[in-house]
Scaffold this motif. Structure first.
Motif, short mmCIF file in Angstrom:
data_model
loop_
_atom_site.label_atom_id
_atom_site.label_comp_id
_atom_site.label_asym_id
_atom_site.label_seq_id
_atom_site.Cartn_x
_atom_site.Cartn_y
_atom_site.Cartn_z
N PRO A 179 -7.65 13.63 -1.55
CA PRO A 179 -6.16 13.10 -1.94
C PRO A 179 -5.60 12.52 -0.64
O PRO A 179 -4.77 11.48 -0.33
N GLN A 180 -6.01 12.97 0.63
CA GLN A 180 -5.73 12.62 1.92
C GLN A 180 -6.03 11.09 2.25
O GLN A 180 -5.46 10.18 2.89
N VAL A 181 -7.50 11.04 2.04
CA VAL A 181 -8.09 10.01 2.29
C VAL A 181 -7.60 8.67 1.09
O VAL A 181 -7.50 7.53 1.76
N GLN A 182 -7.67 9.04 -0.09
CA GLN A 182 -6.91 7.86 -0.98
C GLN A 182 -5.67 7.61 -0.64
O GLN A 182 -5.28 6.45 -0.81
N SER A 183 -4.86 8.41 -0.05
CA SER A 183 -3.34 8.23 0.31
C SER A 183 -3.10 7.24 1.58
O SER A 183 -2.31 6.65 1.78
N LEU A 184 -4.11 7.29 2.54
CA LEU A 184 -4.11 6.76 3.81
C LEU A 184 -3.85 5.18 3.43
O LEU A 184 -2.96 4.77 4.23
N PRO A 185 -4.71 4.32 2.77
CA PRO A 185 -4.41 3.02 2.73
C PRO A 185 -3.13 2.87 2.06
O PRO A 185 -2.48 1.70 2.38
N ALA A 186 -2.57 3.57 1.06
CA ALA A 186 -1.43 3.33 0.68
C ALA A 186 -0.22 3.13 1.39
O ALA A 186 0.90 2.42 1.66
N LEU A 187 -0.23 4.55 2.40
CA LEU A 187 0.72 4.65 3.44
C LEU A 187 0.75 3.52 4.26
O LEU A 187 1.56 2.89 4.88
N LEU A 188 -0.63 3.13 4.79
CA LEU A 188 -0.77 1.92 5.66
C LEU A 188 0.09 0.69 4.97
O LEU A 188 0.76 -0.07 5.84
N LEU A 189 -0.31 0.38 3.79
CA LEU A 189 0.33 -0.93 3.23
C LEU A 189 1.83 -0.84 3.03
O LEU A 189 2.27 -1.92 3.32
N LEU A 190 2.10 0.39 2.95
CA LEU A 190 3.87 0.42 2.60
C LEU A 190 4.43 0.27 3.93
O LEU A 190 5.42 -0.54 4.06
N LEU A 191 3.92 0.72 5.11
CA LEU A 191 4.28 0.53 6.44
C LEU A 191 4.04 -1.04 6.92
O LEU A 191 5.14 -1.48 7.21
N LEU A 192 3.04 -1.51 6.48
CA LEU A 192 2.84 -3.17 6.80
C LEU A 192 3.79 -3.72 6.09
O LEU A 192 4.63 -4.77 6.49
N GLY A 193 4.14 -3.55 4.63
CA GLY A 193 4.98 -4.40 3.91
C GLY A 193 6.44 -4.01 4.42
O GLY A 193 7.08 -5.26 4.54
N ALA A 194 6.87 -3.03 4.86
CA ALA A 194 8.27 -2.64 5.56
C ALA A 194 8.32 -3.63 6.76
O ALA A 194 9.72 -3.99 6.86
N LEU A 195 7.55 -3.92 7.45
CA LEU A 195 7.61 -4.45 8.68
C LEU A 195 7.40 -6.10 8.79
O LEU A 195 8.07 -6.80 9.35
N LEU A 196 6.57 -6.51 7.52
CA LEU A 196 6.38 -7.93 7.55
C LEU A 196 6.88 -8.86 6.61
O LEU A 196 7.17 -9.94 6.45
N ILE A 197 7.23 -7.99 5.22
CA ILE A 197 7.97 -8.88 4.18
C ILE A 197 9.36 -9.05 4.27
O ILE A 197 10.29 -8.28 4.68
N ALA A 198 9.59 -10.47 4.25
CA ALA A 198 11.23 -10.80 4.62
C ALA A 198 11.63 -11.93 3.55
O ALA A 198 10.81 -12.46 3.01
#
Length: 234
Positions: A215-234
């Motif tokens: 579960p931790q490995v599967q959640s890691l890409p999702a957490l990173l994508l959410l962080l990148l989206g919060a920083l880059l999408i405008a």
């Protein structure tokens, strides 16, 4: 003035004109026309006694003629017209007395709504500034530490907090809540899909010496994508 005048304006010879000619009317003239003709002839002769007497005699003769016609059962054209006018008066009075219903106002034509279908605009990719940058960085770091250190059963809770953080930051940047929610859900779904592929492709024991559960490995890409989206999408 010693003599009356005939309708043509010339001198009238006694006995030369019948009553209708002396008054200047036709035999089918109405009673009102007879009265008006009498007054007009009297005004023409002025105070001449003989002329006025002839006009009065002609007027009486016309009335006697009309009376004889009625006694004989004859209805003159004038009487017929008068009867028709009298019959029309009650109908006109009833029509005038009948209240007219107010007419309904014309309703204005409603404009037809124009459906404008436009393709959804793609977001602009730009690095956040100020509060929109440090807020997801600080929150993402804390959530990443929780994902790596906390028990594997907390992975879903960590992703829930990460999704909320991304929605809040995108709502500030985009100015609209619905697109912020839509992009956050899309990034979460894509991250979980990538995490599932990652779990099936590699061994969950990473070379860093940190044993991670699936579960931790599967959640890691999702957490990173959410962080990148919060920083880059405008």
């Amino acid at each position: 003035m010693t003599q009356g005048t005939d309708p043509s304006g010339g001198p009238a010879q006694p006995g030369s004109l019948n009553p209708y000619e002396r008054l200047g009317i036709t035999p089918d003239a109405s009673f009102d026309a007879v009265q008006a003709a009498k007054q007009a002839r009297l005004a023409e002769v002025g105070e001449e006694p003989m002329a006025r007497a002839r006009i009065e005699a002609a007027y009486d003769a016309v009335l006697m003629d009309r009376l004889k016609e009625r006694q004989q059962g004859k209805v003159s054209t004038a009487a017929l017209n008068a009867s028709q006018r009298e019959a029309a008066k009650p109908a006109a009075a009833a029509s005038a007395a009948k209240p007219s219903l107010p007419s309904l106002p014309n309703l204005p034509a409603l404009p037809r709504p124009a459906l404008k279908l436009s393709a959804p605009a793609l977001p602009t990719v730009a690095l956040a500034e100020g509060r929109e940058r440090w807020f997801p960085l600080a929150g993402g770091a804390v959530l990443l530490a929780m994902l790596l250190i906390a028990p594997a059963g907390n992975a879903e809770l960590v992703l829930a907090f990460a999704t909320v953080l991304t929605v809040v930051n995108l709502q500030r940047r985009l100015g609209r809540l619905l697109p912020a929610v839509g992009w956050s859900v899309l990034l979460l779904s894509l991250g979980l899909l990538l995490g599932g592929l990652l779990v099936s492709a590699i061994d969950p024991s990473l070379p860093l010496g940190l044993p991670l559960a699936s579960p931790q490995v599967q959640s890691l890409p999702a957490l990173l994508l959410l962080l990148l989206g919060a920083l880059l999408i405008a």
